[in-house]
Motif scaffolding. Structure first.
Motif, PDB file in Angstrom:
ATOM      1  N   ARG A   1       0.853  -1.183   0.000  1.00 35.00           N
ATOM      2  CA  ARG A   1       0.000   0.000   0.000  1.00 35.00           C
ATOM      3  C   ARG A   1       0.895   1.243   0.000  1.00 35.00           C
ATOM      4  O   ARG A   1       2.081   1.166   0.354  1.00 35.00           O
ATOM      5  CB  ARG A   1      -0.908   0.016   1.236  1.00 35.00           C
ATOM      6  CG  ARG A   1      -0.175   0.135   2.564  1.00 35.00           C
ATOM      7  CD  ARG A   1      -1.149   0.265   3.733  1.00 35.00           C
ATOM      8  NE  ARG A   1      -0.468   0.258   5.016  1.00 35.00           N
ATOM      9  CZ  ARG A   1       0.099   1.340   5.566  1.00 35.00           C
ATOM     10  NH1 ARG A   1       0.072   2.495   4.930  1.00 35.00           N
ATOM     11  NH2 ARG A   1       0.701   1.248   6.741  1.00 35.00           N
ATOM     12  N   PRO A   2       0.363   2.396  -0.391  1.00 35.30           N
ATOM     13  CA  PRO A   2       1.171   3.624  -0.407  1.00 35.30           C
ATOM     14  C   PRO A   2       1.702   3.970   0.978  1.00 35.30           C
ATOM     15  O   PRO A   2       0.988   3.851   1.973  1.00 35.30           O
ATOM     16  CB  PRO A   2       0.187   4.693  -0.915  1.00 35.30           C
ATOM     17  CG  PRO A   2      -0.865   3.939  -1.640  1.00 35.30           C
ATOM     18  CD  PRO A   2      -0.982   2.613  -0.940  1.00 35.30           C
ATOM     19  N   TRP A   3       2.938   4.366   1.031  1.00 34.43           N
ATOM     20  CA  TRP A   3       3.597   4.829   2.245  1.00 34.43           C
ATOM     21  C   TRP A   3       3.689   3.734   3.327  1.00 34.43           C
ATOM     22  O   TRP A   3       3.837   4.039   4.501  1.00 34.43           O
ATOM     23  CB  TRP A   3       2.887   6.043   2.839  1.00 34.43           C
ATOM     24  CG  TRP A   3       2.981   7.253   1.976  1.00 34.43           C
ATOM     25  CD1 TRP A   3       2.067   7.662   1.045  1.00 34.43           C
ATOM     26  CD2 TRP A   3       4.065   8.192   1.920  1.00 34.43           C
ATOM     27  NE1 TRP A   3       2.486   8.794   0.425  1.00 34.43           N
ATOM     28  CE2 TRP A   3       3.715   9.156   0.945  1.00 34.43           C
ATOM     29  CE3 TRP A   3       5.269   8.319   2.604  1.00 34.43           C
ATOM     30  CZ2 TRP A   3       4.530  10.226   0.634  1.00 34.43           C
ATOM     31  CZ3 TRP A   3       6.094   9.398   2.299  1.00 34.43           C
ATOM     32  CH2 TRP A   3       5.721  10.326   1.318  1.00 34.43           C
ATOM     33  N   SER A   4       3.570   2.461   2.927  1.00 31.84           N
ATOM     34  CA  SER A   4       3.758   1.409   3.924  1.00 31.84           C
ATOM     35  C   SER A   4       5.226   1.223   4.250  1.00 31.84           C
ATOM     36  O   SER A   4       5.570   0.792   5.347  1.00 31.84           O
ATOM     37  CB  SER A   4       3.151   0.094   3.429  1.00 31.84           C
ATOM     38  OG  SER A   4       3.825  -0.346   2.255  1.00 31.84           O
TER      39      SER A   4
ATOM     40  N   PRO B   1       3.962   3.996   8.743  1.00 36.82           N
ATOM     41  CA  PRO B   1       4.679   3.044   7.891  1.00 36.82           C
ATOM     42  C   PRO B   1       5.065   1.789   8.669  1.00 36.82           C
ATOM     43  O   PRO B   1       5.360   1.829   9.871  1.00 36.82           O
ATOM     44  CB  PRO B   1       5.925   3.829   7.463  1.00 36.82           C
ATOM     45  CG  PRO B   1       5.589   5.257   7.702  1.00 36.82           C
ATOM     46  CD  PRO B   1       4.645   5.287   8.852  1.00 36.82           C
TER      47      PRO B   1
ATOM     48  N   GLN C   1       0.865  15.386   6.699  1.00 36.05           N
ATOM     49  CA  GLN C   1       0.684  15.145   5.275  1.00 36.05           C
ATOM     50  C   GLN C   1       0.799  13.673   4.873  1.00 36.05           C
ATOM     51  O   GLN C   1       0.337  13.302   3.796  1.00 36.05           O
ATOM     52  CB  GLN C   1       1.731  15.963   4.486  1.00 36.05           C
ATOM     53  CG  GLN C   1       1.689  17.448   4.756  1.00 36.05           C
ATOM     54  CD  GLN C   1       0.369  18.089   4.362  1.00 36.05           C
ATOM     55  OE1 GLN C   1      -0.314  17.623   3.452  1.00 36.05           O
ATOM     56  NE2 GLN C   1      -0.020  19.145   5.063  1.00 36.05           N
ATOM     57  N   VAL C   2       1.406  12.819   5.724  1.00 34.65           N
ATOM     58  CA  VAL C   2       1.624  11.418   5.353  1.00 34.65           C
ATOM     59  C   VAL C   2       0.907  10.479   6.317  1.00 34.65           C
ATOM     60  O   VAL C   2      -0.011   9.740   5.938  1.00 34.65           O
ATOM     61  CB  VAL C   2       3.133  11.091   5.290  1.00 34.65           C
ATOM     62  CG1 VAL C   2       3.336   9.607   4.926  1.00 34.65           C
ATOM     63  CG2 VAL C   2       3.827  11.976   4.266  1.00 34.65           C
ATOM     64  N   PHE C   3       1.308  10.521   7.583  1.00 34.25           N
ATOM     65  CA  PHE C   3       0.775   9.556   8.541  1.00 34.25           C
ATOM     66  C   PHE C   3      -0.734   9.728   8.749  1.00 34.25           C
ATOM     67  O   PHE C   3      -1.468   8.760   8.913  1.00 34.25           O
ATOM     68  CB  PHE C   3       1.498   9.682   9.878  1.00 34.25           C
ATOM     69  CG  PHE C   3       2.976   9.439   9.798  1.00 34.25           C
ATOM     70  CD1 PHE C   3       3.523   8.761   8.701  1.00 34.25           C
ATOM     71  CD2 PHE C   3       3.839   9.870  10.795  1.00 34.25           C
ATOM     72  CE1 PHE C   3       4.889   8.522   8.623  1.00 34.25           C
ATOM     73  CE2 PHE C   3       5.199   9.633  10.721  1.00 34.25           C
ATOM     74  CZ  PHE C   3       5.724   8.968   9.617  1.00 34.25           C
ATOM     75  N   ARG C   4      -1.208  10.980   8.721  1.00 40.89           N
ATOM     76  CA  ARG C   4      -2.631  11.216   8.927  1.00 40.89           C
ATOM     77  C   ARG C   4      -3.479  10.620   7.811  1.00 40.89           C
ATOM     78  O   ARG C   4      -4.621  10.200   8.024  1.00 40.89           O
ATOM     79  CB  ARG C   4      -2.877  12.730   9.016  1.00 40.89           C
ATOM     80  CG  ARG C   4      -4.335  13.115   9.253  1.00 40.89           C
ATOM     81  CD  ARG C   4      -4.446  14.623   9.427  1.00 40.89           C
ATOM     82  NE  ARG C   4      -4.010  15.317   8.223  1.00 40.89           N
ATOM     83  CZ  ARG C   4      -4.810  15.601   7.194  1.00 40.89           C
ATOM     84  NH1 ARG C   4      -6.079  15.233   7.215  1.00 40.89           N
ATOM     85  NH2 ARG C   4      -4.360  16.251   6.152  1.00 40.89           N
ATOM     86  N   LEU C   5      -2.925  10.588   6.582  1.00 42.89           N
ATOM     87  CA  LEU C   5      -3.686  10.113   5.426  1.00 42.89           C
ATOM     88  C   LEU C   5      -3.453   8.644   5.127  1.00 42.89           C
ATOM     89  O   LEU C   5      -4.363   7.962   4.625  1.00 42.89           O
ATOM     90  CB  LEU C   5      -3.323  10.953   4.197  1.00 42.89           C
ATOM     91  CG  LEU C   5      -3.561  12.466   4.308  1.00 42.89           C
ATOM     92  CD1 LEU C   5      -3.049  13.174   3.084  1.00 42.89           C
ATOM     93  CD2 LEU C   5      -5.049  12.756   4.509  1.00 42.89           C
ATOM     94  N   HIS C   6      -2.244   8.143   5.408  1.00 42.80           N
ATOM     95  CA  HIS C   6      -1.896   6.786   4.970  1.00 42.80           C
ATOM     96  C   HIS C   6      -1.540   5.850   6.118  1.00 42.80           C
ATOM     97  O   HIS C   6      -1.248   4.679   5.878  1.00 42.80           O
ATOM     98  CB  HIS C   6      -0.710   6.839   3.995  1.00 42.80           C
ATOM     99  CG  HIS C   6      -0.970   7.709   2.802  1.00 42.80           C
ATOM    100  ND1 HIS C   6      -1.735   7.303   1.742  1.00 42.80           N
ATOM    101  CD2 HIS C   6      -0.558   8.978   2.520  1.00 42.80           C
ATOM    102  CE1 HIS C   6      -1.786   8.285   0.834  1.00 42.80           C
ATOM    103  NE2 HIS C   6      -1.073   9.308   1.288  1.00 42.80           N
ATOM    104  N   GLY C   7      -1.531   6.341   7.334  1.00 43.02           N
ATOM    105  CA  GLY C   7      -1.187   5.485   8.455  1.00 43.02           C
ATOM    106  C   GLY C   7       0.309   5.452   8.717  1.00 43.02           C
ATOM    107  O   GLY C   7       1.124   5.988   7.956  1.00 43.02           O
TER     108      GLY C   7
END
Length: 356
Positions: A37-40, A73, A65-71
């Protein structure tokens, strides 16, 4: 002696084979698994050299910008530890290493060791184009004295050459507009000031002015030469001759021509090519003018050591004159001298230009 010994040992293949290695084994190369998945899985590297950055701000950007949207890593590949990844293991994290190198090259170009001068930073607020020139545009007479062009003439010239002198904005800075570039060139022509003076007035770099001045001049020439300084046609030659007879009582005269030595600083490594008979270094401007002193043909850039006649013979205009392709009017009799028969049209010049 020590340098010679060091060079010999470094070039000796036997010494290289017999030297013991004191480095730890590099370990096995372990490429990162394909993310599901993205940004995993993200890669992080550290760039040394630029000024210190705010780590807290960087962390906040990642969270927002990253963790809030994609969880969060699942895995982070760090380039700081050789046990995980390094610049010597491109198979493991080579894409990040390459991206960091490119980013470092770009940041070094903007390093604060070579900052933009404060006066240039305030160009859009205090520069002559953005302050004084905008006020002068409200008064046609004052603008004409400042740039030698009326606002209408300036706008017309800008419309003709704007696309030729425009530059693209970049991610690092905004380009100087075509209008400001034209203003710099016109102000240089109007005053004859040095590049340094023009640069200080418009709050730009001296090298910027030295680039703008010739580039805009070339664009003006290429855009206007065919319309305003094209070689006259037969009808135009006849009209010019009529004006010479009407104004100067000189019948059958098409143009007057002469050369002017423009004094310059002696160029390096060119010997005496620019050294003229007056004892100075110069370029030669050869001008062909009509009865109203308007330029019809010019040749600029001849060596100062060359005579006006030599400049004319070597120019495209002189070659066309010698070959008879200038489309001069047909021979006509002089006023009150019909008995002498038709006479050719002439050019008037001084003794420096041969009559042949």
């Amino acid at each position: 002696m020590a340098e010679e010994t060091k060079g010999f040992v470094a070039a000796c293949s036997i010494c290289a084979r017999g030297k013991s290695s004191h480095r730890a084994p590099a370990g096995l190369l372990r490429p990162l698994p394909v993310p599901h998945r993205p940004w995993s899985r993200i890669a992080v590297d550290f760039l040394t050299g630029p000024p210190p950055s705010d780590a807290l701000e960087t962390a906040n950007l990642l969270v927002l910008q990253v963790f809030r949207l994609h969880g969060i890593p699942q895995d982070i590949a760090l380039g700081a530890s050789a046990s995980l990844s390094s610049g010597y293991h491109p198979q493991t994290n080579g894409r990040t290493e390459r991206a960091i190198q490119d980013l470092g090259s770009a940041l070094r170009c903007l390093d604060t060791k070579h900052p933009v001068h404060e006066t240039i930073r305030s160009r859009t607020e205090l520069g002559e184009f953005h302050r004084l020139l905008q006020e002068l545009r409200l008064d046609d007479d004052r603008l004409q004295r400042y740039l030698r062009l009326t606002p209408a003439q300036f706008d017309d010239l800008l419309a003709r050459i704007g696309s030729r002198i425009s530059r693209l904005d970049t991610n690092y800075r905004r380009s100087i507009s075509a209008s400001e570039r034209l203003s710099i060139r016109l102000r240089y022509l109007a005053t004859g000031d040095s590049y340094r003076t023009i640069a200080n007035s418009f709050r730009v770099g001296i090298t910027t002015v030295s680039s703008i001045v010739p580039n805009v001049a070339t664009a003006i020439w290429d855009s206007l030469v065919e319309e305003f300084m094209a070689v006259p046609s037969t009808d135009e030659w006849r009209s010019i001759a009529g004006r010479f007879e009407e104004r100067w009582n000189f019948p059958l005269c098409c143009v007057a021509l002469d050369g002017k030595n423009v004094v310059i600083k002696a160029p390096a490594h060119l010997g005496s090519q620019f050294y003229n008979y007056k004892g100075t270094f110069s370029l030669v401007l050869l001008a062909v003018v009509d009865a109203e002193y308007c330029f019809r043909v010019i040749d600029v850039g001849g060596y100062g050591r060359t005579s006006d006649g030599g400049i004319l013979a070597n120019s495209a205009f002189g070659a066309a004159l010698q070959s008879g392709i200038l489309q001069l009017p047909a021979d006509l009799p002089l006023p009150g001298a019909d008995h002498r028969g038709p006479q050719p049209h002439v050019f008037v010049a001084d003794e420096a230009i041969p009559s042949e």
